[in-house]
Design an enzyme around this catalytic site. Structure first.
Site, PDB file in Angstrom:
ATOM      1  N   SER A   1       0.830  -1.196   0.000  1.00  0.00           N
ATOM      2  CA  SER A   1       0.000   0.000   0.000  1.00  0.00           C
ATOM      3  C   SER A   1       0.865   1.246   0.000  1.00  0.00           C
ATOM      4  O   SER A   1       1.974   1.252   0.531  1.00  0.00           O
ATOM      5  CB  SER A   1      -0.882  -0.013   1.257  1.00  0.00           C
ATOM      6  OG  SER A   1      -1.484   1.240   1.451  1.00  0.00           O
TER       7      SER A   1
ATOM      8  N   ARG B   1      -5.872  12.413  -3.019  1.00  0.00           N
ATOM      9  CA  ARG B   1      -5.528  10.999  -3.102  1.00  0.00           C
ATOM     10  C   ARG B   1      -5.493  10.564  -4.569  1.00  0.00           C
ATOM     11  O   ARG B   1      -5.970  11.286  -5.447  1.00  0.00           O
ATOM     12  CB  ARG B   1      -6.586  10.152  -2.375  1.00  0.00           C
ATOM     13  CG  ARG B   1      -6.620  10.332  -0.876  1.00  0.00           C
ATOM     14  CD  ARG B   1      -5.398   9.762  -0.198  1.00  0.00           C
ATOM     15  NE  ARG B   1      -5.454   9.867   1.258  1.00  0.00           N
ATOM     16  CZ  ARG B   1      -5.119  10.933   1.953  1.00  0.00           C
ATOM     17  NH1 ARG B   1      -4.698  12.029   1.314  1.00  0.00           N
ATOM     18  NH2 ARG B   1      -5.198  10.940   3.268  1.00  0.00           N
TER      19      ARG B   1
ATOM     20  N   LYS C   1       2.422  -3.377   6.767  1.00  0.00           N
ATOM     21  CA  LYS C   1       2.771  -3.408   5.340  1.00  0.00           C
ATOM     22  C   LYS C   1       4.274  -3.172   5.154  1.00  0.00           C
ATOM     23  O   LYS C   1       4.934  -3.841   4.357  1.00  0.00           O
ATOM     24  CB  LYS C   1       1.976  -2.356   4.557  1.00  0.00           C
ATOM     25  CG  LYS C   1       0.499  -2.674   4.408  1.00  0.00           C
ATOM     26  CD  LYS C   1       0.267  -4.000   3.671  1.00  0.00           C
ATOM     27  CE  LYS C   1      -1.209  -4.313   3.527  1.00  0.00           C
ATOM     28  NZ  LYS C   1      -1.446  -5.652   2.919  1.00  0.00           N
TER      29      LYS C   1
ATOM     30  N   THR D   1       0.530   3.491   1.761  1.00  0.00           N
ATOM     31  CA  THR D   1       0.648   3.899   3.159  1.00  0.00           C
ATOM     32  C   THR D   1       2.069   3.728   3.664  1.00  0.00           C
ATOM     33  O   THR D   1       2.485   4.362   4.628  1.00  0.00           O
ATOM     34  CB  THR D   1      -0.370   3.103   4.015  1.00  0.00           C
ATOM     35  OG1 THR D   1      -0.685   3.832   5.178  1.00  0.00           O
ATOM     36  CG2 THR D   1       0.110   1.735   4.366  1.00  0.00           C
TER      37      THR D   1
ATOM     38  N   ARG E   1      -9.068  14.297  10.049  1.00  0.00           N
ATOM     39  CA  ARG E   1      -8.999  12.953  10.645  1.00  0.00           C
ATOM     40  C   ARG E   1      -7.549  12.667  11.028  1.00  0.00           C
ATOM     41  O   ARG E   1      -6.644  12.847  10.210  1.00  0.00           O
ATOM     42  CB  ARG E   1      -9.502  11.921   9.638  1.00  0.00           C
ATOM     43  CG  ARG E   1      -9.543  10.503  10.138  1.00  0.00           C
ATOM     44  CD  ARG E   1     -10.199   9.569   9.130  1.00  0.00           C
ATOM     45  NE  ARG E   1      -9.333   9.359   7.966  1.00  0.00           N
ATOM     46  CZ  ARG E   1      -9.634   8.475   7.000  1.00  0.00           C
ATOM     47  NH1 ARG E   1     -10.756   7.785   7.037  1.00  0.00           N
ATOM     48  NH2 ARG E   1      -8.816   8.328   5.973  1.00  0.00           N
TER      49      ARG E   1
ATOM     50  N   TYR F   1      -1.451  -0.577  11.007  1.00  0.00           N
ATOM     51  CA  TYR F   1      -1.757  -1.195   9.703  1.00  0.00           C
ATOM     52  C   TYR F   1      -0.602  -0.889   8.739  1.00  0.00           C
ATOM     53  O   TYR F   1      -0.059  -1.798   8.110  1.00  0.00           O
ATOM     54  CB  TYR F   1      -3.078  -0.651   9.143  1.00  0.00           C
ATOM     55  CG  TYR F   1      -3.195  -0.841   7.661  1.00  0.00           C
ATOM     56  CD1 TYR F   1      -3.001   0.225   6.774  1.00  0.00           C
ATOM     57  CD2 TYR F   1      -3.454  -2.097   7.123  1.00  0.00           C
ATOM     58  CE1 TYR F   1      -3.062   0.038   5.410  1.00  0.00           C
ATOM     59  CE2 TYR F   1      -3.524  -2.286   5.756  1.00  0.00           C
ATOM     60  CZ  TYR F   1      -3.323  -1.205   4.893  1.00  0.00           C
ATOM     61  OH  TYR F   1      -3.383  -1.391   3.542  1.00  0.00           O
TER      62      TYR F   1
ATOM     63  N   GLY G   1      -4.044  11.243  11.505  1.00  0.00           N
ATOM     64  CA  GLY G   1      -3.266  10.295  10.698  1.00  0.00           C
ATOM     65  C   GLY G   1      -3.418  10.507   9.212  1.00  0.00           C
ATOM     66  O   GLY G   1      -2.690   9.909   8.416  1.00  0.00           O
TER      67      GLY G   1
HETATM   68  C1  WQD Z   1      -9.446   9.095   1.641  1.00  0.00           C
HETATM   69  C2  WQD Z   1      -9.743  10.559   1.917  1.00  0.00           C
HETATM   70  C3  WQD Z   1     -10.185  11.030   4.230  1.00  0.00           C
HETATM   71  C4  WQD Z   1     -13.972   8.912   4.578  1.00  0.00           C
HETATM   72  C5  WQD Z   1      -6.552   4.121   3.521  1.00  0.00           C
HETATM   73  C6  WQD Z   1      -5.306   3.318   3.759  1.00  0.00           C
HETATM   74  C7  WQD Z   1      -4.843   2.726   2.464  1.00  0.00           C
HETATM   75  C8  WQD Z   1      -5.947   1.931   1.884  1.00  0.00           C
HETATM   76  C9  WQD Z   1      -7.160   2.827   1.621  1.00  0.00           C
HETATM   77  C10 WQD Z   1      -6.158  -0.383   2.419  1.00  0.00           C
HETATM   78  C11 WQD Z   1      -9.078  11.065   3.199  1.00  0.00           C
HETATM   79  C12 WQD Z   1     -11.414  11.326   3.358  1.00  0.00           C
HETATM   80  C13 WQD Z   1     -12.802   9.423   4.058  1.00  0.00           C
HETATM   81  C14 WQD Z   1     -15.008   9.800   4.979  1.00  0.00           C
HETATM   82  C15 WQD Z   1     -13.647  11.649   4.302  1.00  0.00           C
HETATM   83  N1  WQD Z   1      -6.293   0.874   2.781  1.00  0.00           N
HETATM   84  N2  WQD Z   1     -12.650  10.769   3.922  1.00  0.00           N
HETATM   85  N3  WQD Z   1     -14.807  11.149   4.819  1.00  0.00           N
HETATM   86  O1  WQD Z   1      -7.019   6.967   4.308  1.00  0.00           O
HETATM   87  O2  WQD Z   1      -6.357   7.538   1.917  1.00  0.00           O
HETATM   88  O3  WQD Z   1      -6.227   5.195   2.685  1.00  0.00           O
HETATM   89  O4  WQD Z   1      -7.539   3.353   2.904  1.00  0.00           O
HETATM   90  O5  WQD Z   1      -5.802  -0.845   1.397  1.00  0.00           O
HETATM   91  O6  WQD Z   1      -3.728   1.888   2.716  1.00  0.00           O
HETATM   92  O7  WQD Z   1      -4.285   4.164   4.248  1.00  0.00           O
HETATM   93  O8  WQD Z   1      -8.437   6.225   2.340  1.00  0.00           O
HETATM   94  O9  WQD Z   1     -10.799   6.380   1.745  1.00  0.00           O
HETATM   95  O10 WQD Z   1     -10.149   6.352   4.213  1.00  0.00           O
HETATM   96  O11 WQD Z   1      -9.694   8.376   2.859  1.00  0.00           O
HETATM   97  O12 WQD Z   1     -13.484  12.886   4.184  1.00  0.00           O
HETATM   98  O13 WQD Z   1     -16.104   9.405   5.468  1.00  0.00           O
HETATM   99  O14 WQD Z   1     -11.162  10.695   2.128  1.00  0.00           O
HETATM  100  O15 WQD Z   1     -10.036  12.014   5.239  1.00  0.00           O
HETATM  101  O16 WQD Z   1      -8.689  12.406   3.010  1.00  0.00           O
HETATM  102  P1  WQD Z   1      -6.976   6.603   2.879  1.00  0.00           P
HETATM  103  P2  WQD Z   1      -9.844   6.781   2.827  1.00  0.00           P
END
Ligand code: WQD
Length: 351
Positions: free
Chosen positions: A126, A232, A155, A128, A296, A151, A298
């Site tokens: 990932s 992203r 990885k 990440t 959020r 998590y 992290g």
């Molecule tokens: C994306 C953006 C949130 C939900 C993580 C892991 C990565 C992979 C995918 C496993 C961020 C924003 C989200 C919400 C929001 N995991 N958001 N409201 O954190 O980039 O990645 O999940 O494979 O390894 O790190 O993904 O979709 O959680 O968030 O505003 O209800 O959407 O703050 O900016 P993330 P995400």
């Protein structure tokens, strides 16, 4: 020599990869303990491909049960390892559960790779692992920063374990670093089934739009980005899936440069949260009910991929754009609403 073992085959990316592998002539086996999945997606795979995929309902943390799969299938030509817990927030609350599940499973698998001389191993990693990058887009050579969550550290540790093991056994590995997998298979027969309240953006969007959750929050719009929300690299799950087939073929044809090549799987396009929501509203024709909430913990402000290496070395092409990602995500949400009773009957903790 084309039998491939998919761990986590009943899950989101695993099921999409099984479809792509079958369509490319591979014989596929799945191992999935169904602790966070059901066979619902295997049924979808059968409808798409006409093939009934066998799933070994085995906990990979149990070495003897895991080893028995290889005893029964001496001719496994490759493993693609998806099975892992992947909720960032949960990992902060339950670090030991994450280290035990994600790392012990991998150790058991690598022991079997060694004993049964499995030649090829593809690992689901990932973006990440990059933490909060100093410069974007990130390349495979970008520095690995301290993981933002347990998590993420599973990885990073997983990658390191694999790199060190394939130095001393006769096997070759590939690490695939996904950015943000979203969307669902164009048939609408397989997709993402988040457990409980969705943490990830796109399931939160589609579940809000269909009324499964009353509203969602945009976690922060005061960041130093073009519209204040996080950036992203959203990438369609079927594009991610096909990259796994290409990675396997790359290894089988001995085109690897090292015993453990690494590839970023992203589109190379950074998209903000608000832009993602706007794209969803355009393709679904619905106005999304969201509120702006606090940042959020992290969250990385901005990250997206330099994907040149995967495109050139794996001959990988991006086939789905952002609107198609949203369109297929919405079609899937509508479908599982129809099948809600089936999922409930399978005691799927869908919500
Ligand atoms: C994306 C953006 C949130 C939900 C993580 C892991 C990565 C992979 C995918 C496993 C961020 C924003 C989200 C919400 C929001 N995991 N958001 N409201 O954190 O980039 O990645 O999940 O494979 O390894 O790190 O993904 O979709 O959680 O968030 O505003 O209800 O959407 O703050 O900016 P993330 P995400």
């Amino acid at each position: 020599m084309n039998k491939i073992l998919i761990t986590g085959g009943c899950g989101y990316i695993g099921s999409h990869t099984i479809v792509d592998l079958i369509e490319n002539g591979y014989e596929v086996l799945s191992v999935d303990d169904n602790s966070r999945s059901t066979n619902y997606l295997l049924d979808g795979i059968e409808k798409i491909t006409g093939k009934k995929v066998k799933n070994y309902k085995v906990d990979l943390k149990d070495y003897n049960d895991t080893r028995a799969i290889f005893e029964e299938n001496e001719d496994i030509a490759g493993i693609i390892h998806f099975a892992a817990y992947k909720a960032v927030g949960e990992s902060v609350q339950e670090p030991l559960m994450y280290y035990e599940n994600n790392l012990l499973s991998l150790i058991n698998l690598l022991k079997c790779v060694q004993e049964f001389e499995v030649p090829h191993f593809v690992f689901s990693s990932s973006c990440t692992v990059y933490g909060s990058p100093d410069t974007i887009p990130v390349t495979e050579g970008s520095p690995i920063k301290k993981a933002e969550s347990p998590y993420g550290s599973t990885k990073q540790m997983g990658e390191e374990m694999i790199m060190n093991v394939v130095k001393v056994i006769d096997a070759k590995a590939i690490l695939l670093r996904y950015f943000n997998p979203v969307g669902s298979h164009p048939s609408g027969l397989i997709g993402e089934l988040p457990l409980g309240k969705p943490a990830n953006l796109v399931p939160a969007i589609t579940q809000t739009a269909i009324g499964k959750i009353p509203s969602m929050q945009v976690w922060g719009t005061d960041y130093d980005t073009r519209d204040g929300s996080c950036i992203r690299d959203y990438i369609h799950v079927s594009d991610i899936a096909h990259a796994h087939t290409l990675a396997l073929q790359y290894l089988i044809k001995n085109r690897n440069k090292t015993n453990c090549d690494i590839f970023n799987l992203g589109t190379g396009n950074g998209v903000t949260v608000l832009e993602a929501i706007k794209a969803f509203e355009e393709v679904s024709g619905t106005k999304l009910n969201y509120k702006v909430g606090p940042p959020r913990e992290g969250d990385v402000v901005a990250i997206y991929a330099n994907n040149n290496l995967a495109r050139t070395s794996l001959n990988w092409e991006i086939r789905y754009n952002l609107k198609e990602m949203m369109k297929t995500a919405w079609a899937w949400e509508l479908r599982i609403k129809q099948d809600e009773q089936i999922l409930k009957n399978q005691q799927y903790l869908y919500n």
